[in-house]
Design a protein around this motif. Structure first.
Motif, mmCIF file in Angstrom:
data_model
loop_
_atom_site.group_PDB
_atom_site.id
_atom_site.type_symbol
_atom_site.label_atom_id
_atom_site.label_comp_id
_atom_site.label_asym_id
_atom_site.label_seq_id
_atom_site.Cartn_x
_atom_site.Cartn_y
_atom_site.Cartn_z
ATOM 1 N N ALA A 161 25.948 31.857 28.001
ATOM 2 C CA ALA A 161 26.627 31.612 29.286
ATOM 3 C C ALA A 161 27.247 32.880 29.895
ATOM 4 C CB ALA A 161 27.842 30.573 28.860
ATOM 5 N N ALA A 162 27.551 32.667 31.248
ATOM 6 C CA ALA A 162 27.900 33.615 32.143
ATOM 7 C C ALA A 162 28.934 33.394 33.042
ATOM 8 C CB ALA A 162 26.654 34.639 32.789
ATOM 9 N N ALA A 163 29.835 34.471 33.500
ATOM 10 C CA ALA A 163 30.768 33.961 34.285
ATOM 11 C C ALA A 163 30.903 35.561 35.278
ATOM 12 C CB ALA A 163 32.108 33.665 34.136
ATOM 13 N N ALA A 164 31.311 35.430 36.753
ATOM 14 C CA ALA A 164 31.723 36.292 37.536
ATOM 15 C C ALA A 164 32.808 36.153 38.192
ATOM 16 C CB ALA A 164 30.557 36.765 38.391
ATOM 17 N N ILE A 165 33.771 36.893 38.524
ATOM 18 C CA ILE A 165 35.062 36.872 39.247
ATOM 19 C C ILE A 165 35.168 38.113 39.878
ATOM 20 C CG2 ILE A 165 36.007 35.081 37.590
ATOM 21 C CD1 ILE A 165 37.933 37.534 36.847
ATOM 22 N N ALA A 166 36.120 37.795 41.041
ATOM 23 C CA ALA A 166 36.599 39.014 42.008
ATOM 24 C C ALA A 166 37.656 38.588 42.638
ATOM 25 C CB ALA A 166 35.376 39.374 42.926
ATOM 26 N N GLU A 167 38.530 39.619 43.104
ATOM 27 C CA GLU A 167 39.611 39.204 43.946
ATOM 28 C C GLU A 167 39.028 39.012 45.175
ATOM 29 O OE1 GLU A 167 43.532 41.474 43.226
ATOM 30 O OE2 GLU A 167 41.940 42.848 42.082
ATOM 31 N N LYS A 168 39.497 38.050 45.938
ATOM 32 C CA LYS A 168 39.219 37.703 47.463
ATOM 33 C C LYS A 168 39.307 38.893 48.435
ATOM 34 C CE LYS A 168 39.217 32.702 47.772
ATOM 35 N NZ LYS A 168 39.846 31.626 48.304
ATOM 36 N N LYS A 169 40.326 39.866 48.104
ATOM 37 C CA LYS A 169 40.606 40.906 48.875
ATOM 38 C C LYS A 169 39.437 41.970 49.137
ATOM 39 C CE LYS A 169 43.584 43.363 45.759
ATOM 40 N NZ LYS A 169 44.785 43.801 45.456
ATOM 41 N N PHE A 170 38.702 41.848 48.071
ATOM 42 C CA PHE A 170 37.467 42.717 48.008
ATOM 43 C C PHE A 170 36.269 42.144 48.187
ATOM 44 C CE2 PHE A 170 40.428 44.665 44.811
ATOM 45 C CZ PHE A 170 40.897 45.920 45.652
ATOM 46 N N ILE A 171 36.056 40.946 47.775
ATOM 47 C CA ILE A 171 34.827 40.129 47.750
ATOM 48 C C ILE A 171 34.894 38.664 48.299
ATOM 49 C CG2 ILE A 171 32.867 39.173 46.327
ATOM 50 C CD1 ILE A 171 32.851 42.258 46.249
ATOM 51 N N ALA A 172 34.376 38.345 49.409
ATOM 52 C CA ALA A 172 34.585 37.138 50.109
ATOM 53 C C ALA A 172 33.537 35.949 49.479
ATOM 54 C CB ALA A 172 33.844 37.505 51.487
ATOM 55 N N ALA A 173 32.575 36.220 48.988
ATOM 56 C CA ALA A 173 31.698 35.328 48.400
ATOM 57 C C ALA A 173 30.751 35.886 47.042
ATOM 58 C CB ALA A 173 30.621 34.759 49.253
ATOM 59 N N LEU A 174 30.839 34.906 46.106
ATOM 60 C CA LEU A 174 30.195 35.478 44.932
ATOM 61 C C LEU A 174 29.442 34.290 44.198
ATOM 62 C CD1 LEU A 174 30.230 37.490 42.607
ATOM 63 C CD2 LEU A 174 32.448 36.783 41.959
ATOM 64 N N VAL A 210 20.065 38.511 34.670
ATOM 65 C CA VAL A 210 21.444 38.183 35.346
ATOM 66 C C VAL A 210 21.291 38.592 36.762
ATOM 67 C CG1 VAL A 210 23.991 38.218 35.389
ATOM 68 C CG2 VAL A 210 22.762 38.476 33.132
ATOM 69 N N GLY A 211 21.561 37.497 37.639
ATOM 70 C CA GLY A 211 21.260 38.075 39.183
ATOM 71 C C GLY A 211 22.854 37.613 39.541
ATOM 72 N N LEU A 212 23.053 38.569 40.508
ATOM 73 C CA LEU A 212 24.332 38.557 41.402
ATOM 74 C C LEU A 212 24.173 38.591 42.726
ATOM 75 C CD1 LEU A 212 27.236 38.757 40.429
ATOM 76 C CD2 LEU A 212 27.190 41.380 40.836
ATOM 77 N N ALA A 213 24.938 37.947 43.722
ATOM 78 C CA ALA A 213 24.841 37.907 45.084
ATOM 79 C C ALA A 213 26.378 37.700 45.586
ATOM 80 C CB ALA A 213 24.099 36.627 45.523
ATOM 81 N N TYR A 214 26.551 38.675 46.564
ATOM 82 C CA TYR A 214 28.058 38.657 46.953
ATOM 83 C C TYR A 214 28.082 39.251 48.471
ATOM 84 C CZ TYR A 214 27.221 43.524 45.492
ATOM 85 O OH TYR A 214 26.617 44.696 45.211
ATOM 86 N N ILE A 215 29.131 39.063 49.064
ATOM 87 C CA ILE A 215 29.612 39.534 50.330
ATOM 88 C C ILE A 215 30.719 40.321 50.262
ATOM 89 C CG2 ILE A 215 30.158 39.083 52.752
ATOM 90 C CD1 ILE A 215 28.424 36.620 52.837
ATOM 91 N N VAL A 216 30.834 41.570 50.799
ATOM 92 C CA VAL A 216 31.853 42.285 50.566
ATOM 93 C C VAL A 216 32.727 42.348 51.928
ATOM 94 C CG1 VAL A 216 32.463 44.735 50.219
ATOM 95 C CG2 VAL A 216 30.557 43.873 48.975
ATOM 96 N N GLY A 217 34.123 42.352 51.509
ATOM 97 C CA GLY A 217 34.766 42.826 52.488
ATOM 98 C C GLY A 217 35.475 41.805 53.639
ATOM 99 N N THR A 218 35.085 40.714 53.374
ATOM 100 C CA THR A 218 35.787 39.836 54.549
ATOM 101 C C THR A 218 36.567 38.870 53.908
ATOM 102 O OG1 THR A 218 33.726 38.396 54.429
ATOM 103 C CG2 THR A 218 33.580 40.192 55.968
ATOM 104 N N GLY A 219 36.907 38.878 52.742
ATOM 105 C CA GLY A 219 37.710 37.854 51.848
ATOM 106 C C GLY A 219 39.245 38.249 52.232
ATOM 107 N N GLN A 220 39.975 37.102 52.178
ATOM 108 C CA GLN A 220 41.374 37.189 52.498
ATOM 109 C C GLN A 220 42.206 37.089 51.216
ATOM 110 O OE1 GLN A 220 42.710 37.222 55.776
ATOM 111 N NE2 GLN A 220 40.641 37.268 56.204
ATOM 112 N N GLU A 221 43.503 37.691 50.981
ATOM 113 C CA GLU A 221 44.152 37.790 49.860
ATOM 114 C C GLU A 221 44.864 36.379 49.529
ATOM 115 O OE1 GLU A 221 46.642 41.094 48.748
ATOM 116 O OE2 GLU A 221 45.726 42.348 50.583
#
Length: 205
Positions: A91-104, A194-205
């Motif tokens: 099993a796997a999981a990925a997390i990030a703060e929205k202020k840094f990563i908008a989509a994950l 393991v594949g990772l896809a994300y958008i940086v920098g447009t998320g809201q806190e």
């Protein structure tokens, strides 16, 4: 649990073998949400949530239920984006703060050959021209496209086909013209892909 290091350091990713006792890690609300799911599914869900809660603890969050929206996407504490994945044994999981990563989005597969009859399903005509057969027979494109789908759906609420995603491994970018989105992508390979896809920098806190 193993923490995987990617170039994008604002994203925490962990993987963990699935164990027989992992369904016991589910909160009552998570068990209820799974309905009549068989034990195997409950174990996989429990393992993924163990990884997610361990990662959330690193950001100071107490253990919380990770439920699902009507679309099936996991829910996260305020200010967090994340994604869950598993195959039969890991099993796997990925997390990030929205202020840094908008989509994950994250996905995981065993590092095994992709069946030949799936190549045409997974790879676009362009990808089949650009990449050699050795690469097309790996699970790289499959895992990345699954990760893109998980990252994209909360943004656009559109169901994507593998053919809707173009992977550019040279630039580490995935294009989704249908949703007018572009994602950064990364791969990690060991016994698993393991594949990772994300958008940086447009998320809201």
């Amino acid at each position: 649990m193993d923490v995987i290091r990617f170039d994008q350091q604002n994203i925490l990713v962990g993987i963990r073998p699935i164990e027989r006792v992992d369904e016991a890690a589910l909160f009552a609300s998570e068990v209820a949400a799974l309905g009549r799911a068989v034990a195997k599914i409950r174990r996989q869900s429990g393992a993924a949530r163990i990884v997610a809660r361990t990662l959330l603890a690193k950001l100071g969050f107490p253990p919380v239920p990770i439920l699902k929206t009507q679309s099936g996407a996991p829910t996260w504490p305020a200010g967090i984006v994340g994604s869950l994945a598993h195959h039969n044994t890991v099993a796997a999981a990925a997390i990030a703060e929205k202020k840094f990563i908008a989509a994950l989005g994250v996905d995981i597969e065993p590092d095994e050959t992709l069946p030949n009859d799936l190549i045409d399903l997974v790879a676009t005509p362009r990808e089949q021209t650009v990449y050699d057969l050795t690469l097309l027979q790996r699970r790289d494109l499959f895992v990345l496209k699954e990760a893109v789908y998980k990252a994209c759906f909360p943004l656009c609420n559109q169901i994507l086909d593998y053919q809707d995603v173009e992977i550019d491994l040279r630039s580490n970018v995935a294009y989704v013209p249908k949703a007018k989105c572009v994602f950064s992508i990364e791969l990690y390979k060991s016994k698993n892909v393991v594949g990772l896809a994300y958008i940086v920098g447009t998320g809201q806190e």
